[in-house]
Design an enzyme around this catalytic site. Structure first.
Site, PDB file in Angstrom:
ATOM      1  N   HIS B  69     -31.801  -7.869 -53.577  1.00  0.00           N
ATOM      2  CA  HIS B  69     -33.180  -8.350 -53.632  1.00  0.00           C
ATOM      3  C   HIS B  69     -33.349  -9.418 -52.552  1.00  0.00           C
ATOM      4  O   HIS B  69     -32.812 -10.510 -52.679  1.00  0.00           O
ATOM      5  CB  HIS B  69     -33.497  -8.925 -55.018  1.00  0.00           C
ATOM      6  CG  HIS B  69     -33.427  -7.896 -56.105  1.00  0.00           C
ATOM      7  ND1 HIS B  69     -34.510  -7.140 -56.478  1.00  0.00           N
ATOM      8  CD2 HIS B  69     -32.395  -7.470 -56.874  1.00  0.00           C
ATOM      9  CE1 HIS B  69     -34.158  -6.300 -57.445  1.00  0.00           C
ATOM     10  NE2 HIS B  69     -32.877  -6.483 -57.700  1.00  0.00           N
ATOM     11  N   ASN B 101     -39.172  -4.664 -55.366  1.00  0.00           N
ATOM     12  CA  ASN B 101     -39.958  -5.467 -56.327  1.00  0.00           C
ATOM     13  C   ASN B 101     -40.283  -6.841 -55.762  1.00  0.00           C
ATOM     14  O   ASN B 101     -40.017  -7.873 -56.360  1.00  0.00           O
ATOM     15  CB  ASN B 101     -39.234  -5.573 -57.673  1.00  0.00           C
ATOM     16  CG  ASN B 101     -37.874  -6.231 -57.580  1.00  0.00           C
ATOM     17  OD1 ASN B 101     -37.246  -6.225 -56.520  1.00  0.00           O
ATOM     18  ND2 ASN B 101     -37.415  -6.809 -58.666  1.00  0.00           N
ATOM     19  N   ASP B 159     -37.070  -0.568 -59.390  1.00  0.00           N
ATOM     20  CA  ASP B 159     -36.069  -1.512 -59.904  1.00  0.00           C
ATOM     21  C   ASP B 159     -36.678  -2.837 -60.350  1.00  0.00           C
ATOM     22  O   ASP B 159     -37.574  -3.381 -59.725  1.00  0.00           O
ATOM     23  CB  ASP B 159     -34.989  -1.800 -58.861  1.00  0.00           C
ATOM     24  CG  ASP B 159     -33.861  -2.633 -59.442  1.00  0.00           C
ATOM     25  OD1 ASP B 159     -33.224  -2.161 -60.383  1.00  0.00           O
ATOM     26  OD2 ASP B 159     -33.655  -3.768 -58.988  1.00  0.00           O
ATOM     27  N   HIS B 186     -33.467   2.106 -62.507  1.00  0.00           N
ATOM     28  CA  HIS B 186     -33.116   0.927 -63.316  1.00  0.00           C
ATOM     29  C   HIS B 186     -33.232   1.420 -64.755  1.00  0.00           C
ATOM     30  O   HIS B 186     -34.309   1.411 -65.338  1.00  0.00           O
ATOM     31  CB  HIS B 186     -34.107  -0.197 -63.000  1.00  0.00           C
ATOM     32  CG  HIS B 186     -34.053  -1.367 -63.927  1.00  0.00           C
ATOM     33  ND1 HIS B 186     -33.592  -2.597 -63.542  1.00  0.00           N
ATOM     34  CD2 HIS B 186     -34.413  -1.520 -65.224  1.00  0.00           C
ATOM     35  CE1 HIS B 186     -33.675  -3.450 -64.555  1.00  0.00           C
ATOM     36  NE2 HIS B 186     -34.164  -2.822 -65.584  1.00  0.00           N
ATOM     37  N   HIS B 239     -26.808  -0.458 -61.274  1.00  0.00           N
ATOM     38  CA  HIS B 239     -26.099  -1.431 -62.124  1.00  0.00           C
ATOM     39  C   HIS B 239     -25.713  -0.919 -63.516  1.00  0.00           C
ATOM     40  O   HIS B 239     -26.196  -1.425 -64.533  1.00  0.00           O
ATOM     41  CB  HIS B 239     -26.903  -2.732 -62.252  1.00  0.00           C
ATOM     42  CG  HIS B 239     -28.391  -2.585 -62.456  1.00  0.00           C
ATOM     43  ND1 HIS B 239     -28.937  -1.769 -63.420  1.00  0.00           N
ATOM     44  CD2 HIS B 239     -29.442  -3.143 -61.803  1.00  0.00           C
ATOM     45  CE1 HIS B 239     -30.255  -1.851 -63.352  1.00  0.00           C
ATOM     46  NE2 HIS B 239     -30.590  -2.675 -62.378  1.00  0.00           N
ATOM     47  N   ASP B 312     -26.413  -6.163 -56.851  1.00  0.00           N
ATOM     48  CA  ASP B 312     -27.650  -6.578 -57.526  1.00  0.00           C
ATOM     49  C   ASP B 312     -27.909  -8.068 -57.253  1.00  0.00           C
ATOM     50  O   ASP B 312     -28.238  -8.836 -58.161  1.00  0.00           O
ATOM     51  CB  ASP B 312     -27.603  -6.286 -59.024  1.00  0.00           C
ATOM     52  CG  ASP B 312     -28.979  -6.410 -59.681  1.00  0.00           C
ATOM     53  OD1 ASP B 312     -29.980  -6.602 -58.959  1.00  0.00           O
ATOM     54  OD2 ASP B 312     -29.053  -6.319 -60.922  1.00  0.00           O
ATOM     55  N   HIS B 316     -32.693 -16.519 -57.608  1.00  0.00           N
ATOM     56  CA  HIS B 316     -33.742 -17.270 -58.306  1.00  0.00           C
ATOM     57  C   HIS B 316     -33.515 -18.748 -58.020  1.00  0.00           C
ATOM     58  O   HIS B 316     -32.364 -19.175 -57.855  1.00  0.00           O
ATOM     59  CB  HIS B 316     -33.693 -17.033 -59.818  1.00  0.00           C
ATOM     60  CG  HIS B 316     -34.041 -15.641 -60.232  1.00  0.00           C
ATOM     61  ND1 HIS B 316     -35.314 -15.129 -60.088  1.00  0.00           N
ATOM     62  CD2 HIS B 316     -33.295 -14.644 -60.759  1.00  0.00           C
ATOM     63  CE1 HIS B 316     -35.330 -13.874 -60.521  1.00  0.00           C
ATOM     64  NE2 HIS B 316     -34.114 -13.546 -60.927  1.00  0.00           N
TER      65      HIS B 316
END
Lengths: 324, 438
Positions: B69, B101, B159, B186, B239, B312, B316
Site C-alpha cells: 500500500h 485502495n 483489497d 482480499h 494474505h 501487505d 498508518h
C-alpha cells in the site's frame, strides 16, 4: 499495595494472595461504612479522577463514594460519543491527567484494553472500572467478597455463572478470581454467546441452565443486553426468558442456602424472575454496599504507590490509621 | 546513463535457473550483461566500470512484493510513492505492486497513469499498479478492465475489502481471463468478520476482543475457487492467514483450478498470542491466527500451495495507531523487515533453503502476475539485491525510510542485512558500512 502494582487492570493478573489481601482490607472498610461518620483520612491529599467513557450509574457512584469515604479529592469526566473520536479523547485526556497531577485514575471504557493503554502511558495508578467485554475487576472482587461474607469461604464452592458469557466483563473477572481462590465454576448460556475455547478458563461448560444450577452454592446471573437480540444472538426476550431465565422453580436444583447474585441493572422477568431477584437468597443489594468497601480497599492499596512525595510519611495510609 | 556495474565476488543465487555459485555479475545499459566470463569482453575491459564488492554476500534477482500500500494519491500522511519505494529499496525490493485502495481509488485510467508517472519520476523501485475491480471499490459496477490494463494495471483487486458479490466476481474473472491478469481477492466474508478485530479463539476470549473466525476467510476462498473453475479465470488469494484456506487451495490446485496465493511475514512468525498486550501493531487484517494456522501456512509455503510471499505493507500514522485496540486501524508496514523475518521464519528453522526462499520472493510473485523476470539471466532488467544472510542487525522503526513506523518488530534482532539494491542498473539503496553492525 497490591503486590508492587501501580494499576489494577484485571483479576487475571493477580495472585490468590493479592486477591485475599484486597478482600481482607475490604472487610476493614466494610466496618468503617457502618460507623456514624463513615469516613477515614487515608487518601487525604490524593486526587482521583473518574473517567467514564461509557454510561454507568452504579459503578461511577460507587467509586466516587469510595473515594470520598477515604477523603480523596475527586474529579469526574464523562463523555458519551461526542464529536471527537474516542481515540483522540483518550489520548488527550491522558495528557490532561498528567498535567493536572492526578494520582489515581478510574476508567470505564467501551474498548477492551483501554485501561491498559492508559496504564502504559501514565505515571498515575489506573483502576479498570470495566473495559469493553474484557474485565471488571472491582465487580469481580465485590462479588467474591460478598460470597465470602455469606458462606465464609471460596475454596471448594460451586459457582454457576449464567447468561451472556461472551460479552460479559463481569463473568471474566469472576471466573479468574473464583478459580484462583479454589472455587469450581460452571457456566451456561446461549451457544451464540459462549466465547471460543471458553473451557480454557478452567471452567465447566454446562449443557443448560438447569445443569449449571444443580448443586451450586452460588448462582450469579448476568444481564442480557437488548442489543444482542438485534445482532441475532438470541431470537427474542421471550425465548431468552423461557430457556435461560432463572426462576424459583429452576433454583430448587441449587443448595438450599444458595446465594443469588446479579451485577445489575436487572432485566426483571428476563434473565431473573421477580421473586428470585427479591427472594430470601438474593444478595443483590448487599453486593452494592460491599462494592463501596471493596473499591475503598483497592484505592487504598494502590494509593501506597502514589502518595504525594513531599508528605509521603504523613499521608501514606496505614491499616492502623484506618482502623482507629 | 549509469556506468556499468560489476558486482564482484558474491554468491550468485538465481533460483529461476538453478544457479548457485560464486561469480561476478555484470550490469550494463539497465540490463544484466552476464555472469563472469559470459559477460561481453568489451564490457569487462571498459575503464569506467563501477566495481562493488559483494564477497561473502548473496547476489540475487531483485526482490518483488506484489502486495504494497503506497497510499498515494490521497493518504500522503501515511506514505507516498517516493517514501514507499525508498522503504522497498531499503528492504531489498526492486519491484512492488501497489494496491488501489487510495483516495480516490485506482479505478480509472487517469489515476493509474498518475501512479505510473509518479513512480517514474520519484520511485526507487518499479511500481506495478493494481487497479480496482469495481468502481470506487464499492463492489457494484466493474471498472474498465481493458482500458486499465492498457494504462499499466497488472492485476485487479478491491483489497481492503473483498469482492463480495459472487456474480460480479464471476464477471470479473471472465473479463480478465483473455488478458492473463489475475483477480486478487482480499478474502473475507464481511458478515462473518463483523466488527471483529483479532482472530477468534482463546486469546480473543481472554482479552475480550471481538473475534474474526478463520471461516471468514476460508468460505470466500472456497467460493472463489469454484468461480475460477466455472470461468477459467485466475484468482490470487491475498494474505492467506488460515489453515483451512491452505487446505482449500491445495485441493483446488489438485483439481486444476487456476488459483494462487500469498502469505505475509507476520502471519508466518507471529500468532494471536502477540495481541495479548493490546499492542495495536499486532492488529492487522486478516488477523494473526493460531499456532496451528501458522504451521499450516509454513507447510503451504514449503509445498508450493502458497505460491509466493508478500508483505501487505500497510502504513498508518502514529496518531492513528496510538490508540485503543478497537479504534486503531488494521495493518503494519513490512517492506523493511520482510527479508529478515522470512529468513527467521522459514530458512533458519530449515523449512526452506535460501534458494527456495528467493524463488518465492522473485520469480514466483511475477509469475502470479503473468510477468517475466525475476532472474539474473543476461538481457533481463538489471534488478539486483545483495544481502548478507548471516549479518545480524536490529530493527529500528525510527530509522525506517517509510513514513510510517507501525511495526511489531521494532527492536527485534534479525539476520540478513540488505547491502545493496539495484533497479535497472541504478543503485537505489546501499547500506552504510558503519550501520551494518549492531
Amino acid at each position: 499495595m497490591i503486590g508492587h502494582r501501580k494499576d489494577l487492570l484485571g483479576l487475571e493478573d493477580l495472585s490468590a494472595e493479592e486477591i485475599t489481601s484486597i478482600l481482607d482490607t475490604g472487610r476493614t472498610f466494610r466496618e468503617v461504612l457502618d460507623r456514624p461518620i463513615p469516613k477515614v483520612p487515608a487518601l487525604r491529599g490524593l486526587t482521583a479522577a473518574n473517567l467514564f467513557f461509557e454510561a454507568s450509574t452504579r459503578t461511577r457512584l460507587s467509586f466516587e463514594l469510595a473515594e470520598k469515604r477515604l477523603s480523596a479529592d475527586t474529579v469526574n469526566f464523562q463523555t458519551s460519543g461526542s464529536s471527537v473520536s474516542k481515540g483522540e479523547t483518550l489520548r488527550d485526556t491522558a495528557r490532561n491527567i498528567e498535567a493536572m497531577g492526578i494520582h489515581l485514575v478510574v476508567i470505564r471504557h467501551q474498548a477492551s484494553g483501554a485501561p491498559h493503554y492508559l496504564a502504559r502511558i501514565l505515571n498515575a495508578g489506573v483502576i479498570n472500572a470495566g473495559d469493553g467485554t474484557h474485565e471488571h475487576p472491582t465487580q469481580g472482587l465485590l462479588d467474591i467478597f460478598t460470597i465470602r461474607e455469606k458462606l465464609g469461604r471460596i475454596d471448594g464452592l460451586r459457582v454457576a455463572i449464567l447468561g451472556d458469557i461472551m460479552h460479559s466483563r463481569v463473568a471474566r473477572s469472576n471466573i479468574w478470581g473464583l478459580t484462583k481462590l479454589g472455587a469450581s465454576v460452571t457456566i451456561a448460556g446461549p451457544c451464540t454467546m459462549m466465547p471460543a475455547e471458553v473451557e480454557r478458563f478452567g471452567v465447566t461448560v454446562a449443557k443448560n441452565v438447569d445443569e449449571a444450577i444443580e448443586g451450586s452454592d452460588v448462582v450469579n446471573i448476568l444481564r442480557i443486553q437488548l442489543e444482542r437480540q438485534r445482532a441475532g444472538l438470541y431470537p427474542s426476550l421471550r425465548e431468552y426468558a423461557r430457556v435461560h431465565g432463572v426462576t424459583r422453580e429452576r433454583l430448587r436444583r441449587a443448595k438450599p442456602n444458595v446465594v443469588v447474585m446479579h451485577p445489575g441493572p436487572m432485566n426483571r422477568g428476563v434473565e431473573i424472575a421477580q421473586d428470585v431477584a427479591d427472594g430470601e437468597n438474593s444478595v443483590i443489594l448487599e453486593q452494592v454496599t460491599n462494592g463501596v468497601a471493596v473499591r475503598m480497599a483497592v484505592l487504598y492499596l494502590l494509593a501506597g504507590q502514589h502518595a504525594p512525595a513531599e508528605s509521603a510519611t504523613e499521608a501514606t495510609p496505614t491499616v492502623e490509621a484506618v482502623k482507629r | 546513463m549509469n556506468r556499468p556495474i560489476r558486482i564482484r565476488g558474491g554468491r550468485i543465487l538465481d533460483p529461476a535457473r538453478g544457479i548457485d555459485r560464486v561469480q561476478d555479475l555484470w550490469l550494463d545499459q539497465g540490463r544484466v550483461a552476464g555472469l563472469g566470463e559470459d559477460a561481453p569482453a568489451a564490457l569487462r575491459n571498459r575503464p569506467d566500470v563501477e566495481v562493488i564488492d559483494a564477497t561473502g554476500a548473496i547476489v540475487s534477482p531483485g526482490l518483488v512484493d506484489i502486495h504494497v500500500h503506497l497510499r498515494e494519491p490521497g493518504q500522503e500522511e501515511k506514505e507516498t510513492i517516493e517514501t514507499g519505494t525508498a522503504a522497498a529499496a531499503r528492504g531489498g525490493f526492486t519491484t512492488v505492486a501497489c494496491m488501489p485502495n487510495t483516495s480516490p481509488p485506482l479505478d480509472d485510467r487517469p489515476h493509474v497513469e498518475y501512479v505510473v508517472r509518479r513512480a517514474r519520476e520519484h520511485g526507487l523501485a518499479r511500481v506495478l499498479p493494481i487497479a480496482a475491480v469495481t468502481k470506487g471499490q464499492m463492489g457494484e459496477a466493474l471498472t474498465e478492465i481493458e482500458d486499465l490494463v492498457e494504462a499499466g494495471a497488472v492485476a485487479f483487486t478491491d483489497d481492503g475489502k473483498p469482492v463480495r458479490n459472487a456474480e460480479i466476481m464471476r464477471r470479473a474473472l471472465e473479463l480478465t481471463r483473455p488478458l492473463g491478469v489475475p483477480i486478487i481477492q482480499h478474502a473475507e466474508d464481511p458478515d462473518l468478520k463483523g466488527s471483529g478485530v483479532m482472530h477468534e479463539g482463546w486469546v480473543s476470549t481472554r482479552l475480550g476482543l471481538k473475534g474474526i473466525p478463520d471461516a471468514a476467510e476460508s468460505v470466500m476462498v472456497a467460493r472463489d475457487a469454484l468461480l475460477a473453475e466455472l470461468t477459467g479465470g485466475r484468482v490470487h488469494v491475498a494474505h492467506i492467514s488460515a489453515a483451512r484456506t491452505v487446505d482449500i487451495i491445495r485441493r483446488a490446485k489438485a483439481r486444476g483450478i487456476q488459483i494462487t496465493g500469498e502469505t505475509t511475514p507476520h502471519h508466518l512468525i507471529l500468532t494471536d498470542e502477540a495481541v495479548a498486550g493490546y499492542d495495536t501493531n499486532t492488529k492487522m487484517n486478516p488477523p494473526l491466527r493460531s499456532s496451528r494456522d501458522r504451521e499450516a501456512l509454513i507447510e503451504g509455503v514449503v509445498d508450493g500451495t502458497i505460491d509466493c510471499l508478500a508483505t501487505d505493507h500497510a502504513p498508518h500514522t502514529d496518531i492513528e495507531k496510538d490508540n485503543d485496540f478497537d479504534a486503531a486501524p488494521f495493518g503494519i508496514v513490512g517492506l523493511e523487515t520482510a527479508l529478515g523475518i522470512y529468513l527467521k521464519a522459514l530458512v533458519e528453522p530449515k523449512h526452506l533453503s535460501l534458494s527456495d526462499l528467493i524463488l518465492r520472493m522473485t520469480r514466483k510473485p511475477l509469475e502470479v502476475l503473468g510477468r517475466a523476470g525475476g532472474t539474473l539471466e543476461a538481457g533481463f532488467d538489471a534488478d539486483v539485491t545483495v544481502f548478507d544472510p548471516a549479518q545480524r542487525w536490529t530493527v529500528r522503526a525510527s530509522e525506517f525510510a517509510s513514513k510510517s513506523r507501525n511495526t511489531p518488530f521494532d527492536g527485534w534482532n534479525l539476520s540478513g542485512r540488505v547491502l545493496l539494491t539495484v533497479v535497472g542498473g541504478r543503485v537505489t539503496y546501499r547500506a552504510e558500512a558503519e550501520a551494518r553492525v549492531s
